[in-house]
Write an enzyme that holds these catalytic residues in place. Sequence first.
Site, mmCIF file in Angstrom:
data_model
loop_
_atom_site.group_PDB
_atom_site.id
_atom_site.type_symbol
_atom_site.label_atom_id
_atom_site.label_comp_id
_atom_site.label_asym_id
_atom_site.label_seq_id
_atom_site.Cartn_x
_atom_site.Cartn_y
_atom_site.Cartn_z
ATOM 1 N N SER A 69 2.181 4.684 0.430
ATOM 2 C CA SER A 69 3.478 4.111 0.067
ATOM 3 C C SER A 69 4.597 5.146 0.170
ATOM 4 C CB SER A 69 3.436 3.567 -1.363
ATOM 5 O OG SER A 69 2.362 2.685 -1.534
HETATM 6 N N1 SAH Z 1 -2.165 4.045 -3.220
HETATM 7 C C1 SAH Z 1 -2.463 4.362 -1.834
HETATM 8 C C2 SAH Z 1 -1.901 3.369 -0.861
HETATM 9 C C3 SAH Z 1 -2.515 2.033 -1.033
HETATM 10 S S1 SAH Z 1 -2.456 1.002 0.416
HETATM 11 C C4 SAH Z 1 -2.011 5.762 -1.479
HETATM 12 O O1 SAH Z 1 -1.417 6.445 -2.323
HETATM 13 O O2 SAH Z 1 -2.274 6.200 -0.351
HETATM 14 C C5 SAH Z 1 -3.457 -0.283 -0.252
HETATM 15 C C6 SAH Z 1 -4.940 0.026 -0.267
HETATM 16 O O3 SAH Z 1 -5.575 -1.042 -0.933
HETATM 17 C C7 SAH Z 1 -5.570 0.115 1.111
HETATM 18 O O4 SAH Z 1 -6.217 1.331 1.285
HETATM 19 C C8 SAH Z 1 -6.565 -1.051 1.129
HETATM 20 O O5 SAH Z 1 -7.747 -0.773 1.861
HETATM 21 C C9 SAH Z 1 -6.844 -1.224 -0.346
HETATM 22 N N2 SAH Z 1 -7.351 -2.522 -0.753
HETATM 23 C C10 SAH Z 1 -6.994 -3.755 -0.321
HETATM 24 N N3 SAH Z 1 -7.681 -4.700 -0.974
HETATM 25 C C11 SAH Z 1 -8.514 -4.062 -1.846
HETATM 26 C C12 SAH Z 1 -9.480 -4.501 -2.808
HETATM 27 N N4 SAH Z 1 -9.747 -5.791 -3.001
HETATM 28 N N5 SAH Z 1 -10.121 -3.558 -3.522
HETATM 29 C C13 SAH Z 1 -9.872 -2.231 -3.352
HETATM 30 N N6 SAH Z 1 -8.972 -1.765 -2.447
HETATM 31 C C14 SAH Z 1 -8.294 -2.667 -1.713
#
Ligand code: SAH
Length: 227
Positions: A69
């Site tokens: 993000s």
């Molecule tokens: N907080 C992260 C960015 C998150 S992007 C950072 O600092 O880099 C959102 C993430 O959520 C992605 O990596 C995606 O694979 C994950 N995601 C999506 N659905 C999910 C679920 N049901 N359980 C766990 N992770 C999930």
Amino acid sequence: MQDTGNIPDASAVARREMVDRQIRRRGVSSPRVLEAMASVPRHEFVPAEFQRDAYADKPLPIGEGQTISQPYMVAAMAEALELTGTERVLEIGTGSGYQAAVLSLLAREVITVESHTALALSAQERLTDLGYTNVHVHNGDGSAGFPDAAPYDAILVSAAAPEIPHVLTGQLRERGRLVIPVGSRQNQELVQARKENGELKSRVLFDCRFVPLLGRYGWGRPGGESL
Ligand code: SAH
């Protein structure tokens, strides 16, 4: 990853500028959050080809179609969790591990769940290498939270959900905070909710855009089609 000698200094300067221009100026005022943002080496969390942009005012690709993000968003979400340093926090959507590293400086312990196995493994390795020892990464569907370590003082969902997964309410302590982007797959509102007398009281912070939360309480199975 091995830094050459002068990168840490240059990156510290870039982080201070990031904090002043992108984060403080937009209204994030918590000194602890600003300090954490000035401390975590964001360039260590992005792929080599994007390191030059690590402190720019935008999200960046981290592989598997996912993104780290925008710095302001990371700071605003962290501030909305109202952490004092004693909390156990659940993050859903580890991605690169950057947000988890920031939270680890603001809370006692961070449990973070990532559904992409490759991302979960590399995030855990990176966080350990960088010395963020109070973060624990789990690989799996986090849309149902992580009941094994519940209840939590705060829960941050780092991916967009169609609605608040109500199963998370049960994993939140009374007076605990939940921050989550809620809306369509394209556009969402960042919602801050607080558990009061067993129920969530929520308010909208601002509009935002996140990658979708997949899985049981998200937009369908991880890696699968939307419901
Ligand atoms: N907080 C992260 C960015 C998150 S992007 C950072 O600092 O880099 C959102 C993430 O959520 C992605 O990596 C995606 O694979 C994950 N995601 C999506 N659905 C999910 C679920 N049901 N359980 C766990 N992770 C999930």
